[in-house]
Design a protein around this motif. Structure first.
Motif, PDB file in Angstrom:
ATOM      1  N   ASP A 173       1.716  13.769  -6.925  1.00 55.68           N
ATOM      2  CA  ASP A 173       2.879  14.737  -6.720  1.00 55.68           C
ATOM      3  C   ASP A 173       3.602  14.676  -5.728  1.00 55.68           C
ATOM      4  OD1 ASP A 173       1.018  15.692  -4.989  1.00 55.68           O
ATOM      5  OD2 ASP A 173       0.642  17.605  -6.321  1.00 55.68           O
ATOM      6  N   ASN A 174       3.132  14.011  -4.395  1.00 54.17           N
ATOM      7  CA  ASN A 174       3.835  13.777  -3.311  1.00 54.17           C
ATOM      8  C   ASN A 174       5.238  13.288  -3.415  1.00 54.17           C
ATOM      9  OD1 ASN A 174       2.438  14.817  -0.971  1.00 54.17           O
ATOM     10  ND2 ASN A 174       0.976  13.202  -1.554  1.00 54.17           N
ATOM     11  N   MET A 175       5.228  12.287  -4.474  1.00 50.97           N
ATOM     12  CA  MET A 175       6.396  11.648  -5.054  1.00 50.97           C
ATOM     13  C   MET A 175       7.417  12.404  -5.829  1.00 50.97           C
ATOM     14  SD  MET A 175       5.074   7.535  -5.921  1.00 50.97           S
ATOM     15  CE  MET A 175       4.180   7.926  -7.231  1.00 50.97           C
ATOM     16  N   CYS A 176       7.132  13.871  -5.856  1.00 52.48           N
ATOM     17  CA  CYS A 176       8.142  14.820  -6.234  1.00 52.48           C
ATOM     18  C   CYS A 176       9.399  14.790  -5.478  1.00 52.48           C
ATOM     19  CB  CYS A 176       7.511  16.064  -6.635  1.00 52.48           C
ATOM     20  SG  CYS A 176       6.602  15.950  -8.244  1.00 52.48           S
ATOM     21  N   ASN A 208       0.803  -1.166  -0.098  1.00 52.88           N
ATOM     22  CA  ASN A 208      -0.192   0.059  -0.091  1.00 52.88           C
ATOM     23  C   ASN A 208       0.939   1.179  -0.054  1.00 52.88           C
ATOM     24  OD1 ASN A 208      -2.300  -1.591   0.005  1.00 52.88           O
ATOM     25  ND2 ASN A 208      -2.882  -0.830   2.029  1.00 52.88           N
ATOM     26  N   GLY A 209       0.602   1.774  -0.979  1.00 48.71           N
ATOM     27  CA  GLY A 209       1.604   3.355  -1.038  1.00 48.71           C
ATOM     28  C   GLY A 209       2.829   3.418  -1.400  1.00 48.71           C
ATOM     29  N   GLU A 254      18.885   3.733   9.913  1.00 48.09           N
ATOM     30  CA  GLU A 254      19.618   4.651   9.269  1.00 48.09           C
ATOM     31  C   GLU A 254      19.243   4.460   7.574  1.00 48.09           C
ATOM     32  OE1 GLU A 254      21.385   7.398   9.764  1.00 48.09           O
ATOM     33  OE2 GLU A 254      20.350   7.021  11.518  1.00 48.09           O
ATOM     34  N   VAL A 255      19.442   3.348   7.204  1.00 53.86           N
ATOM     35  CA  VAL A 255      19.262   3.208   5.646  1.00 53.86           C
ATOM     36  C   VAL A 255      17.945   3.052   5.177  1.00 53.86           C
ATOM     37  CG1 VAL A 255      21.672   2.303   5.495  1.00 53.86           C
ATOM     38  CG2 VAL A 255      19.917   0.870   6.062  1.00 53.86           C
ATOM     39  N   PHE A 256      16.878   3.146   5.999  1.00 52.41           N
ATOM     40  CA  PHE A 256      15.809   3.108   5.327  1.00 52.41           C
ATOM     41  C   PHE A 256      14.614   4.011   6.019  1.00 52.41           C
ATOM     42  CE2 PHE A 256      11.321   0.175   4.725  1.00 52.41           C
ATOM     43  CZ  PHE A 256      10.899   1.310   3.513  1.00 52.41           C
ATOM     44  N   LYS A 257      14.500   4.993   5.376  1.00 53.19           N
ATOM     45  CA  LYS A 257      13.605   6.232   6.097  1.00 53.19           C
ATOM     46  C   LYS A 257      12.352   6.163   6.266  1.00 53.19           C
ATOM     47  CE  LYS A 257      17.472   8.334   7.395  1.00 53.19           C
ATOM     48  NZ  LYS A 257      17.957   7.871   8.873  1.00 53.19           N
ATOM     49  N   LYS A 258      11.969   5.480   4.969  1.00 48.40           N
ATOM     50  CA  LYS A 258      10.610   5.474   4.644  1.00 48.40           C
ATOM     51  C   LYS A 258       9.365   6.413   4.478  1.00 48.40           C
ATOM     52  CE  LYS A 258       9.270   1.356   7.422  1.00 48.40           C
ATOM     53  NZ  LYS A 258       8.693   0.927   9.029  1.00 48.40           N
ATOM     54  N   TRP A 259      10.179   7.639   4.407  1.00 49.97           N
ATOM     55  CA  TRP A 259       9.123   8.770   4.367  1.00 49.97           C
ATOM     56  C   TRP A 259       8.552   8.902   2.970  1.00 49.97           C
ATOM     57  CZ3 TRP A 259      10.711  12.067   0.629  1.00 49.97           C
ATOM     58  CH2 TRP A 259      12.019  11.914   0.258  1.00 49.97           C
ATOM     59  N   SER A 260       9.189   8.530   1.994  1.00 46.01           N
ATOM     60  CA  SER A 260       8.621   8.773   0.550  1.00 46.01           C
ATOM     61  C   SER A 260       7.291   7.859   0.364  1.00 46.01           C
ATOM     62  CB  SER A 260       9.607   8.599  -0.532  1.00 46.01           C
ATOM     63  OG  SER A 260       9.909   7.131  -0.561  1.00 46.01           O
ATOM     64  N   THR A 261       7.013   6.540   1.559  1.00 49.57           N
ATOM     65  CA  THR A 261       5.802   6.142   1.279  1.00 49.57           C
ATOM     66  C   THR A 261       4.582   6.654   1.588  1.00 49.57           C
ATOM     67  OG1 THR A 261       6.072   5.083   3.228  1.00 49.57           O
ATOM     68  CG2 THR A 261       7.252   3.851   1.840  1.00 49.57           C
ATOM     69  N   ARG A 262       4.678   7.781   2.288  1.00 44.04           N
ATOM     70  CA  ARG A 262       3.554   8.529   2.671  1.00 44.04           C
ATOM     71  C   ARG A 262       3.001   9.592   1.727  1.00 44.04           C
ATOM     72  NH1 ARG A 262       7.092  10.942   7.047  1.00 44.04           N
ATOM     73  NH2 ARG A 262       7.773  12.845   6.027  1.00 44.04           N
ATOM     74  N   THR A 263       1.628   9.732   1.957  1.00 41.07           N
ATOM     75  CA  THR A 263       1.125  10.884   1.198  1.00 41.07           C
ATOM     76  C   THR A 263       0.771  12.136   2.096  1.00 41.07           C
ATOM     77  OG1 THR A 263      -1.044   9.711   1.393  1.00 41.07           O
ATOM     78  CG2 THR A 263       0.090   9.509  -0.543  1.00 41.07           C
TER      79      THR A 263
END
Ligand code: SF4
Ligand code: SF4
Lengths: 410, 392
Positions: free
Chosen positions: B87-90, B50-51, B276-285
């Motif tokens: 566009d969040n993925m920009c 998801n996402g 450290e190596v997986f920040k995850k923030w780009s998965t969110r809208t």
């Protein structure tokens, strides 16, 4: 680190004792001596005999461990995997389709490098429902990072349980190990077994120590997160590197055992019988060794130069030992108690491993293949004789590559 | 003699069907022009959850041999067109494990085209997009991110409008005639827009407020595509234009350096819990914005957050580690105080800074200046925004 426990047996058993016990019982005795912490069980013949003896040892107050009866083999193998990850010395086992039902857990254990010991009481895979021995169940994990040993006698079952733990738990390997016991022939036959005293075992088998991989609140780690294409090949390479180190660790474990107990000397990988001046030998694993040796003696009495080479560790495969040994002979017959339908020359698993090993030998013997004793069918003397005759003939003709099913009704 | 590549970057699961429709339609239409192509999805970039940002590609070539050359790679290394469906993925996309952050325009060829479905202007999006050292073009298809489900397709003509834009702005991929022909052949051309399942008024009101024209019920797919073709424009992006952004990269260790047994360190008590190596923030809208003034310090957000984003502070309120937040919204759900935690559209923000520190400095937690319009402004401003200063 294994959970500390006081042994209830060390004080009153100073000497090795001889007991008339089956292969399964010998494993149970070895588990007592190894002071195993967690055992998981689910009944299936012939593995259930080990369960039976273990429960008796616990009931008699001779073994102090968690004995968990699972609701299936899948859970059974998951339980020991997890127990092992918190530093418990664990044991488990199954047979035939039970082993197959646990396949998912069997497959993941080597990559997690959790070194518990299991036995596979070899049993034909259903359908049809069958109990007799066949090696295909254990063979299914042969590529996955499991160490596999084919046991012949009850004494060997006891000894190899101790050696198995020592090798598997060695930090250089940290790989799971399965002892393969031919169903019925070994699991249900009582033999005189020397059971060593606890002190001696304690000095041979160090406490299990997973080091900084032990799952504990004081050591917060995560085991087995998802890994993608960027990581998996490195993980597999680590497993490969461990398996490459295995022969050396195994030799050490056998050497130390021999020094301490006076048994299991010689090569850990093969056992040769009457091969000194042999021209024709059969190669096989497990309990088929007995009928083959009987026939070797009979043929020797008639002046025929025949012998037998028993393969003991199957994974890691004793490549060097087998190559060095077999290149001395003119003709070799490999007896598989398994099948690998559609494989090269329609041969069995051992046959094709042996052939691959001999491809780069200085001298290549003529190699014939045999499929025999499936589903627990007895390998009779006449069958062994037929295999020797065919192997000799192939040697005389200089033509190998033929695979024959032995003892099957036409 | 040439080959072209189109990349569709989408939100896993929610936009999978949309992405698939786009790449497959492009390949089929190009085939009408005598070309040959393949449509492929590469979830190696992320397992489809998801996402999570994921990708699909269309590779189109003049000949089988050229196609094969493009296919010998895991994914195209350069694209004629990259389409971003949210566009969040920009801000850049981060896959599910340890790749670091990839700029949204990373694969766009010199002179190539980045199409974003957005209600914002190119200028506003360029406040989030990483700069490149080469010129390219950006185009907007005015639409809110079209989100469906695993088996549900939101048939809001976003697909048709994007295809029209590709035909106009990147005709080397495929021309309008071929697309029209392809739609006719598949019996889609005359399919009318049936209205949004959520009810038209409810679905369109916020989009309209942000400047997206509603599609009239009954308008055919062909019409939507043709309209988008006519309306499509692009804006050149000069080398260096854009932002530095988050360029999380790292060295991947060799097998001898990795811990055996697939073991990774877990957060130790009292130590920064983020990996450290997986920040995850780009998965969110959306990200949670906390009104520290109304927080009653009940600990529930801290307890429930699946990614351990909430960090205790001396005041008793919980700071939020935005780098690790996957945007699940659990904290908003469990917070007992009305509108104390509000999930705000991610594109309202240009940084990952500690909201607690901003609060201590008396700064607004949200600067609703990125052009989202009334819908976002209202939510963001609710008790969290001091002013509307544009920090872009
Ligand atoms: S949305 Fe809230 S609960 Fe979910 S990861 Fe982010 S901070 Fe944690
Ligand atoms: S759940 Fe809400 S009220 Fe409770 S500590 Fe978190 S922000 Fe404060």
């Amino acid at each position: 680190m294994a959970v500390a426990k006081t042994s209830k047996t060390a004080a009153n058993v100073p000497q090795s004792q001889e007991e008339l016990i089956s292969g399964s019982e010998a494993v149970a005795q070895a588990l007592r001596l190894a002071d195993v912490d967690v055992i998981s069980a689910y009944p299936i013949r012939p593995y259930d005999t080990v369960m039976q003896y273990v429960s008796k040892l616990i009931a008699d107050g001779r073994l102090d461990c968690e004995f968990i009866v699972a609701e299936s083999e899948h859970s059974q193998f998951e339980i020991v995997k997890h127990a092992c990850s918190v530093g418990a010395r664990a044991f488990c086992g199954s047979s035939g389709v039970g082993w197959m039902y646990a396949m998912e857990c069997l497959a993941v254990t080597p990559s997690l490098r959790l070194p518990y010991l299991a036995i596979c009481g070899n049993r034909a895979l259903d359908d049809p429902g069958a109990f007799g021995t066949e090696h295909n169940d254990a063979m299914c994990v042969r590529d996955l990072g499991w160490m596999l040993y084919w046991v012949e006698t009850a004494q060997e079952a006891l000894d190899m349980t101790l050696i198995g733990y020592r090798a598997a738990e060695d930090q250089r390997l940290s790989l799971p190990c399965a002892l393969c016991l031919d169903g019925a022939f070994l699991t249900h036959s009582a033999q005189i077994v020397s059971v060593p005293p606890q002190d001696l075992v304690n000095s041979y088998l160090p406490r299990f120590d997973l080091g900084d991989r032990v799952l504990h609140p004081d050591n917060p780690i995560s085991i087995a997160p998802q890994a993608n294409e960027d990581w998996l090949m490195e993980i597999r390479k680590q497993m490969d590197a461990a398996m490459r180190r295995a022969p050396e660790v195994i030799r050490e474990a056998h050497g130390e055992f021999h020094r301490a107990f006076g048994r299991q000397g010689g090569s850990p990988f093969i056992e040769e019988y009457m091969t000194d001046d042999a021209e024709t030998v059969l190669v096989g694993m497990g309990t088929m060794a007995s009928p083959v040796r009987v026939m070797v003696r009979k043929l020797r009495a008639q002046g025929e130069k025949v012998g037998f080479v028993r393969v003991k560790w199957f994974r890691p495969f004793g490549t060097d030992e087998i190559r060095t040994s077999l290149q001395r002979f003119k003709a070799v017959g490999v007896v598989d108690r398994d099948f690998s339908l559609g494989a090269a020359d329609m041969g069995g698993v051992l046959y094709n491993d042996v052939r691959a090993t001999m491809y780069d030998a200085q001298r290549r013997p003529v190699i014939s293949g045999f499929i025999a004793g499936l589903g627990g069918r007895e390998i009779e003397e006449k069958d062994v004789l037929e295999m020797f005759r065919r192997t000799q003939q192939a040697g005389a003709d200089g033509r190998g590559g033929e695979v024959t099913w032995i003892g099957v009704r036409e | 003699m040439a080959s072209t590549a189109v990349e569709v970057i989408y939100r896993g699961i929610f936009q999978k069907t949309l992405a698939g429709t786009l790449v497959k339609t492009l390949v089929l239409a190009a085939h009408r022009e005598g070309k040959i192509g393949t449509a492929m999805s590469r979830y190696g970039d992320s397992p489809e959850r998801n996402g999570i940002p994921a990708k699909q590609f269309a590779v189109i070539a003049d000949s089988q041999d050229e196609l094969e050359e493009s296919l010998a790679k895991y994914e195209p290394k350069a694209t004629d067109v990259s389409i971003c469906l949210d566009d969040n993925m920009c801000k850049g996309i981060e896959s599910w494990s340890w790749y670091g952050v990839q700029p949204i325009n990373a694969l766009v060829k010199p002179g190539g085209l980045l199409i974003v479905t957005s209600l914002r202007t190119p200028d506003l999006l360029l406040r989030h997009i990483h700069w490149r050292d080469q010129p390219y073009r950006i185009a907007i298809v005015k639409a809110e991110a079209s989100l469906g489900g695993l088996w549900v397709y939101r048939d809001d003509h976003t697909d048709m409008r994007l295809l029209g834009a590709v035909a106009r702005l990147a005709p080397q991929v495929v021309g309008l005639d071929a697309l029209v022909q392809s739609l006719h052949e598949k019996g889609l051309a005359d399919q009318p827009y049936a209205g949004d399942t959520e009810g038209d008024a409810r679905a369109w009101a916020p989009r309209q407020a942000a400047g997206q024209q509603p599609i009239p019920v009954g308008q055919t797919k062909l019409e939507s595509m043709q309209q988008a073709y006519e309306a499509a424009t692009d804006r050149p992006v000069a080398p260096g234009e854009g932002v530095e952004g988050n360029r999380l990269t790292f060295e991947k260790p060799g097998w001898k350096d990795m811990r055996i047994g697939v073991v990774v360190d877990a957060p130790k008590p009292g130590v920064d819990a983020s990996i450290e190596v997986f920040k995850k923030w780009s998965t969110r809208t959306k990200r949670p914005v906390v009104n520290f003034d109304t927080c009653i310090e009940c600990d529930l957000c801290w307890l429930h957050c699946p990614d351990e984003c909430f960090v205790p502070t001396p005041e008793g309120v919980y700071d939020v580690k935005y780098e690790s937040c996957c945007g699940c919204g659990v904290c908003e759900e469990v917070c007992p105080v009305d509108r104390c935690i509000v999930m705000v559209d991610e594109i309202e923000f240009t940084d990952l800074e500690s909201p607690y520190q901003k609060w201590k400095r008396g700064e607004p937690l949200v600067a609703p200046a990125s052009g989202g319009g009334a819908k976002y402004g209202a939510a963001a401003a609710d008790g969290n925004t001091g002013n509307a200063e544009d920090r872009g």
